[in-house]
Enzyme design. Structure first.
Site, PDB file in Angstrom:
ATOM      1  N   THR A 146      -3.260 -18.377  29.907  1.00  0.00           N
ATOM      2  CA  THR A 146      -4.502 -17.619  30.093  1.00  0.00           C
ATOM      3  C   THR A 146      -5.600 -18.498  30.680  1.00  0.00           C
ATOM      4  O   THR A 146      -6.428 -18.034  31.457  1.00  0.00           O
ATOM      5  CB  THR A 146      -4.992 -17.002  28.766  1.00  0.00           C
ATOM      6  OG1 THR A 146      -5.243 -18.025  27.792  1.00  0.00           O
ATOM      7  CG2 THR A 146      -3.982 -16.015  28.215  1.00  0.00           C
ATOM      8  N   LYS A 147      -5.592 -19.781  30.318  1.00  0.00           N
ATOM      9  CA  LYS A 147      -6.589 -20.690  30.893  1.00  0.00           C
ATOM     10  C   LYS A 147      -6.290 -20.969  32.366  1.00  0.00           C
ATOM     11  O   LYS A 147      -7.194 -21.078  33.195  1.00  0.00           O
ATOM     12  CB  LYS A 147      -6.635 -21.996  30.097  1.00  0.00           C
ATOM     13  CG  LYS A 147      -7.350 -21.862  28.748  1.00  0.00           C
ATOM     14  CD  LYS A 147      -8.800 -21.460  28.921  1.00  0.00           C
ATOM     15  CE  LYS A 147      -9.560 -21.427  27.623  1.00  0.00           C
ATOM     16  NZ  LYS A 147     -10.995 -21.076  27.805  1.00  0.00           N
ATOM     17  N   LEU A 195       1.104 -19.490  25.780  1.00  0.00           N
ATOM     18  CA  LEU A 195       0.339 -18.372  26.322  1.00  0.00           C
ATOM     19  C   LEU A 195      -1.125 -18.757  26.475  1.00  0.00           C
ATOM     20  O   LEU A 195      -1.790 -18.365  27.436  1.00  0.00           O
ATOM     21  CB  LEU A 195       0.471 -17.144  25.418  1.00  0.00           C
ATOM     22  CG  LEU A 195      -0.318 -15.913  25.884  1.00  0.00           C
ATOM     23  CD1 LEU A 195       0.180 -15.431  27.245  1.00  0.00           C
ATOM     24  CD2 LEU A 195      -0.222 -14.786  24.863  1.00  0.00           C
ATOM     25  N   TYR A 196      -1.633 -19.537  25.519  1.00  0.00           N
ATOM     26  CA  TYR A 196      -3.011 -20.012  25.630  1.00  0.00           C
ATOM     27  C   TYR A 196      -3.210 -20.747  26.953  1.00  0.00           C
ATOM     28  O   TYR A 196      -4.168 -20.492  27.690  1.00  0.00           O
ATOM     29  CB  TYR A 196      -3.337 -20.933  24.459  1.00  0.00           C
ATOM     30  CG  TYR A 196      -4.643 -21.681  24.610  1.00  0.00           C
ATOM     31  CD1 TYR A 196      -5.860 -21.013  24.538  1.00  0.00           C
ATOM     32  CD2 TYR A 196      -4.661 -23.063  24.846  1.00  0.00           C
ATOM     33  CE1 TYR A 196      -7.058 -21.696  24.690  1.00  0.00           C
ATOM     34  CE2 TYR A 196      -5.853 -23.752  24.997  1.00  0.00           C
ATOM     35  CZ  TYR A 196      -7.050 -23.060  24.920  1.00  0.00           C
ATOM     36  OH  TYR A 196      -8.237 -23.738  25.077  1.00  0.00           O
ATOM     37  N   ALA A 197      -2.293 -21.661  27.257  1.00  0.00           N
ATOM     38  CA  ALA A 197      -2.377 -22.412  28.504  1.00  0.00           C
ATOM     39  C   ALA A 197      -2.304 -21.478  29.715  1.00  0.00           C
ATOM     40  O   ALA A 197      -3.028 -21.657  30.705  1.00  0.00           O
ATOM     41  CB  ALA A 197      -1.258 -23.444  28.561  1.00  0.00           C
TER      42      ALA A 197
END
Length: 434
Positions: A249-250, A245-247
């Protein structure tokens, strides 16, 4: 009602049988009653979800998106004076930069470097407790000794950001504030959407309406390459298969940046950092907590990929990353909009900032063992499905060509500097429990 009667008289299968009007009306009213009942049930659920008592919401310990909205008091003549003083340019060709996430790892180093060369620097940070806030406060004290003021506030606070631009006409924004970490996204996904998407949009909204508009450099991530199997990773490679999810959002941030560049003429440069390490680093990073746990005699988990594959990272020393950040700021062209209206095409760039030399995590541990003079208790584990990828490797040819970016610090040298800082700051490691 005549039209309704006509519909009631049409058999569901022509020629089979003819239904009486009264039966159909009875069924129609029955269906209406059921529909009304379930509508009230649905509305009731919505009421419970969205209008539950504040006390019950506040009791949720994992709701970091709410927690990060805390903003200390700001405003007033004395506060504005500190903002202006910190932002004052002290060199002939200097720039005035708002650094978000200034009390963070990279933010502290970038702010310090800008200040040393005479640029005006104002920091913004919400000092949340994703990791030990005392480390952030120590970084803040370090910057304040150099005359850099960090405003305590959240990037989602539109009024605060607008006020800062009212007080200082920043020429540039270095947007580093974000919810970091790949694995934590499985515990608190909303904090990533809140900071990395909502926060970015809020910053861009303020910047688009500023007059003059600033040029913006912001931190994307090497994580956007996700499941891409082609190495080394190039800016031209696909980034539509995020592994976390971090990826995601980026990656969303990069698309949002494109949108604001296209519509409002904002000059935007995204920097894809590759595993940054060094003094004043983040405690959630492997090199940091490996050091802590080796000193404490604890086991350290070392992941291996399927079929005993090696896990490797393109570890990049923070000073090299800082050089890339400053080069991006120095080569950023002016935004072309004014007051929220685009007046011409604006610069839009994305660069990899890495070291181009992936190192197996097992080698990282071996280097730490030598520097700490302590044997690590290694626990070999299969890589969990938590968003981590097997390897990262940066192709930096574009950054070399456009920014003059050239990393010079190998992992052995960089870790030596980190360990020296770590032992100086934490001593035996007793302070580093968090």
């Amino acid at each position: 009602m005549k039209q309704m009667s006509h519909i009631d008289n049409i058999p569901s299968t022509p020629g089979k049988f003819k239904m009486e009007k009264s039966i159909h009306r009875l069924r129609w009213h029955s269906s209406l009653a059921k529909l009304t009942f379930w509508s009230f049930v649905f509305l009731g659920l919505i009421f419970v979800m969205f209008f539950r008592s504040p006390s019950s919401s506040a009791s949720l310990p994992s709701d970091l998106s709410r927690r990060s909205l805390r903003t200390s008091s700001w405003g007033g003549p004395a506060w504005e004076k500190r903002v202006r003083t910190s932002s004052k340019i002290r060199s002939r060709n200097g720039i005035s930069v708002l650094v978000t996430g200034a009390a963070g790892f990279v933010g502290t180093h970038v702010s310090s470097a800008l200040n040393r060369r005479g640029d005006g620097v104002l920091g913004l940070d919400n000092f949340n407790d994703y990791y030990d806030p005392s480390l952030k406060r120590a970084r803040q004290a370090l910057l304040e000794r150099s005359g850099i003021f960090i405003v305590e506030g959240d990037i989602n606070d539109f009024a605060l950001l607008k006020k800062l631009f009212d007080v200082v006409p920043f020429t540039h924004v270095m947007h580093l504030a974000a919810q970091a970490g790949v694995r934590y996204a499985m515990e608190n996904p909303s904090s990533y959407v809140h900071s990395n998407i909502g926060g970015l949009v809020n910053v861009l909204e303020v910047c688009k309406s500023a007059n003059p508009q600033p040029a913006i450099v912001w931190a994307s991530s090497s994580s956007v390459y996700g499941l891409n199997g082609k190495v080394p990773f190039s800016e031209k490679d696909r980034t539509d298969q995020p592994a976390s999810l971090y990826a995601a959002t980026k990656k969303a941030g990069e698309e949002i940046a494109h949108t604001y560049n296209h519509i409002y003429g904002l000059s935007l440069t995204g920097l894809r950092f590759f595993t940054v390490y060094g003094p004043w680093g983040r405690p959630d990073m492997a090199y940091f907590f490996f050091t802590r746990d080796i000193l404490k005699g604890k086991q350290i988990p070392i992941f291996e990929a399927s079929n005993h594959g090696t896990v490797a990272r393109d570890f990049t020393y923070v000073d090299d990353i800082v050089k890339g950040c400053l080069a991006a700021l120095d080569t950023a062209q002016k935004s072309t909009g004014s007051g929220g209206k685009k007046k011409g095409p604006a610069q839009l760039r994305v660069f990899n900032l890495g070291n181009t030399s992936p190192v197996p995590v097992t080698d990282l541990v071996s280097i730490l063992e030598k520097l700490l003079k302590v044997k690590a208790k290694r626990l070999i584990m299969k890589m969990p499905r938590n968003g981590d990828v097997q390897f990262t490797h940066a192709n930096i040819s574009l950054a070399q060509r456009e920014l003059g970016y050239k990393p010079t610090t190998d992992l052995q040298t960089g870790l030596k500097k980190f360990v020296r800082w770590y032992l100086s700051y934490y001593g035996s490691g007793k302070k580093s429990d968090q």
